[in-house]
Scaffold this active site. Structure first.
Site, short mmCIF file in Angstrom:
data_model
loop_
_atom_site.label_atom_id
_atom_site.label_comp_id
_atom_site.label_asym_id
_atom_site.label_seq_id
_atom_site.Cartn_x
_atom_site.Cartn_y
_atom_site.Cartn_z
N LYS A 13 11.66 0.20 -1.72
CA LYS A 13 11.18 -0.68 -2.80
C LYS A 13 10.19 0.04 -3.72
O LYS A 13 10.31 0.00 -4.93
CB LYS A 13 10.49 -1.94 -2.21
N ARG A 88 5.92 -12.04 0.75
CA ARG A 88 6.42 -11.64 2.06
C ARG A 88 6.52 -12.81 3.02
O ARG A 88 6.89 -12.61 4.18
CB ARG A 88 5.47 -10.62 2.67
N ARG A 127 7.93 9.60 5.71
CA ARG A 127 7.24 9.26 4.46
C ARG A 127 5.88 9.95 4.39
O ARG A 127 5.14 9.99 5.37
CB ARG A 127 7.05 7.74 4.35
N ARG A 160 0.82 7.67 6.26
CA ARG A 160 0.10 6.40 6.39
C ARG A 160 -0.12 6.08 7.86
O ARG A 160 0.76 6.31 8.69
CB ARG A 160 0.93 5.28 5.75
N ARG A 171 5.98 -3.76 12.54
CA ARG A 171 6.21 -4.18 11.15
C ARG A 171 7.63 -4.70 10.96
O ARG A 171 7.86 -5.64 10.19
CB ARG A 171 5.92 -3.02 10.19
P1 ADP Z 1 9.10 0.69 0.78
O1 ADP Z 1 8.29 0.64 -0.49
O2 ADP Z 1 10.27 -0.25 0.75
O3 ADP Z 1 8.27 0.55 2.02
P2 ADP Z 1 9.41 3.54 0.09
O4 ADP Z 1 9.86 3.46 -1.33
O5 ADP Z 1 8.01 3.94 0.36
O6 ADP Z 1 9.76 2.14 0.84
O7 ADP Z 1 10.42 4.52 0.85
C1 ADP Z 1 10.23 4.83 2.23
C2 ADP Z 1 10.52 6.32 2.44
O8 ADP Z 1 11.91 6.57 2.26
C3 ADP Z 1 9.78 7.24 1.47
O9 ADP Z 1 9.43 8.40 2.18
C4 ADP Z 1 10.82 7.54 0.39
O10 ADP Z 1 10.63 8.83 -0.18
C5 ADP Z 1 12.12 7.48 1.17
N1 ADP Z 1 13.26 6.90 0.42
C6 ADP Z 1 13.22 5.90 -0.49
N2 ADP Z 1 14.46 5.61 -0.93
C7 ADP Z 1 15.30 6.44 -0.25
C8 ADP Z 1 16.73 6.63 -0.27
N3 ADP Z 1 17.55 5.91 -1.07
N4 ADP Z 1 17.24 7.58 0.54
C9 ADP Z 1 16.44 8.32 1.34
N5 ADP Z 1 15.10 8.20 1.40
C10 ADP Z 1 14.54 7.27 0.61
P1 AMP Z 2 3.38 -1.95 2.14
O1 AMP Z 2 2.66 -0.88 1.39
O2 AMP Z 2 4.12 -2.91 1.24
O3 AMP Z 2 4.27 -1.39 3.23
O4 AMP Z 2 2.27 -2.83 2.85
C1 AMP Z 2 1.41 -2.26 3.82
C2 AMP Z 2 0.68 -3.36 4.58
O5 AMP Z 2 -0.16 -4.09 3.67
C3 AMP Z 2 1.54 -4.42 5.26
O6 AMP Z 2 1.99 -4.02 6.55
C4 AMP Z 2 0.57 -5.60 5.33
O7 AMP Z 2 -0.39 -5.42 6.36
C5 AMP Z 2 -0.17 -5.47 4.00
N1 AMP Z 2 0.54 -6.21 2.93
C6 AMP Z 2 1.08 -5.69 1.80
N2 AMP Z 2 1.64 -6.65 1.05
C7 AMP Z 2 1.44 -7.82 1.71
C8 AMP Z 2 1.79 -9.18 1.49
N3 AMP Z 2 2.48 -9.55 0.39
N4 AMP Z 2 1.42 -10.09 2.41
C9 AMP Z 2 0.72 -9.76 3.50
N5 AMP Z 2 0.38 -8.50 3.80
C10 AMP Z 2 0.73 -7.53 2.91
#
Ligand code: ADP
Ligand code: AMP
Length: 215
Positions: A13, A88, A127, A160, A171
C-alpha cells in the site's frame, strides 16, 4: 481524487500510494508514518501509540480518527488524498464517513490489495525504511542503489521494530480480525476495487493507474 488503500500489512500500500500521490499531485496520508513521527518526537500521543505499535496491535480508534480528522482539514487535501493504512476497523470507517461529511466530500473508491500471507511475510521480512524521509525499500524486490542507504536522502536504512517475525504474525491476526471486515463493508457500499497485488511493483502500479484513471 480520494481513495483508500486497504489490505494486509506488507501488501504494498505505502509503496503504491507514494507513487500515485506523486503522479496525481495529492498527499499520501499514512497513519503509520504519522504515528511513527509522533513516537520519534516523543509526544504524549507517540508515547501512548508506541505500546500498541510495538506489540503489533492497533492504536485506539479515537486516536487515529482524531489524527485523520486534523490532517484532512489541511489545505493540501482540498484537491484530494490517498489514505494509506486508514481506516483499519469498522468504527474508523464510520468515523471517516463523518469527517468526509463535515468536509462535504465523498470517496472515489477503495483499492483492496489482495495478496496471500506467505507473500506478506516475505515482503515484511525484507522491508527497510529510511528513518529520515520514510522512503520504503526491499532488500530483494526494491533495493536502494547503494546497499543500506536511502536513494533520496542518503540516510542509513533501518528495519522497523514491528517487522520482526513474531510481531508480523500478530499483525496478520489483527488484520484478519479487525480490518478484513472492511472488505465487505466497502464492497456493500459499491466502492471496492480489487488489485491483484501479488505481482511486481511496476505491474501493480499500472493496474492501479488503470483503476483510478491516473494517466
Ligand atoms: P504496506 O504499506 O502495505 O505495509 P509496503 O508498501 O511497505 O507495504 O511494502 C512492503 C514491502 O514489500 C516493502 O519492502 C516494499 O519494498 C515491498 N513491495 C511492495 N510492493 C511489492 C511488490 N509488488 N512486489 C515485491 N515487493 C513489494
Ligand atoms: P503501518 O505503517 O500502516 O504498517 O502501521 C504501523 C502500526 O501503526 C500498526 O501496526 C498500528 O499499531 C499503527 N496504526 C497505523 N495505522 C493505524 C490505524 N488506522 N488504526 C490503528 N492503528 C494504526
Amino acid at each position: 481524487m480520494r481513495w483508500i488503500f486497504l489490505g494486509p500489512p506488507g501488501a504494498g500500500k505505502g509503496t503504491q500510494a507514494a507513487r500515485l500521490a506523486e503522479r496525481a499531485g495529492v498527499p499520501q496520508i499514512s497513519t503509520g508514518d504519522m504515528l511513527r513521527a509522533a513516537v520519534r518526537a516523543g509526544t504524549p500521543l507517540g508515547l501512548e501509540a508506541k505500546r500498541y505499535m510495538d506489540a503489533g496491535q492497533l492504536v485506539p480508534d479515537d486516536v487515529t480518527i482524531a489524527i485523520v480528522r486534523e490532517r484532512l482539514a489541511q489545505d493540501d487535501c482540498r484537491r484530494g488524498f490517498l489514505l494509506d493504512g486508514f481506516p483499519r476497523t469498522v468504527p474508523q470507517a464510520e468515523g471517516l464517513a463523518g469527517v468526509l461529511a463535515e468536509l462535504g466530500v465523498g470517496l472515489d473508491g477503495v483499492l483492496y490489495f489482495d495478496v496471500p500471507d506467505e507473500v506478506v511475510v516475505e515482503r515484511l521480512s525484507g522491508r527497510r525504511i529510511c528513518p529520515e524521509c520514510q522512503a520504503t525499500y526491499h532488500v530483494r524486490f526494491d533495493p536502494p542503489r547503494e546497499a543500506g542507504r536511502c536513494d533520496r536522502c542518503g540516510a542509513a536504512l533501518v528495519q522497523r521494530h514491528d517487522d520482526k517475525e513474531e510481531t508480523v504474525r500478530e499483525r496478520l491476526a489483527v488484520y484478519r480480525r479487525q480490518t478484513e471486515p472492511l472488505v465487505d463493508y466497502y464492497r456493500r457500499a459499491g466502492l471496492l476495487k480489487r488489485v491483484a497485488a501479488d505481482r511486481p511493483i511496476d505491474e501493480v502500479e499500472a493496474e492501479i493507474r488503470r483503476l483510478t484513471g491516473v494517466a
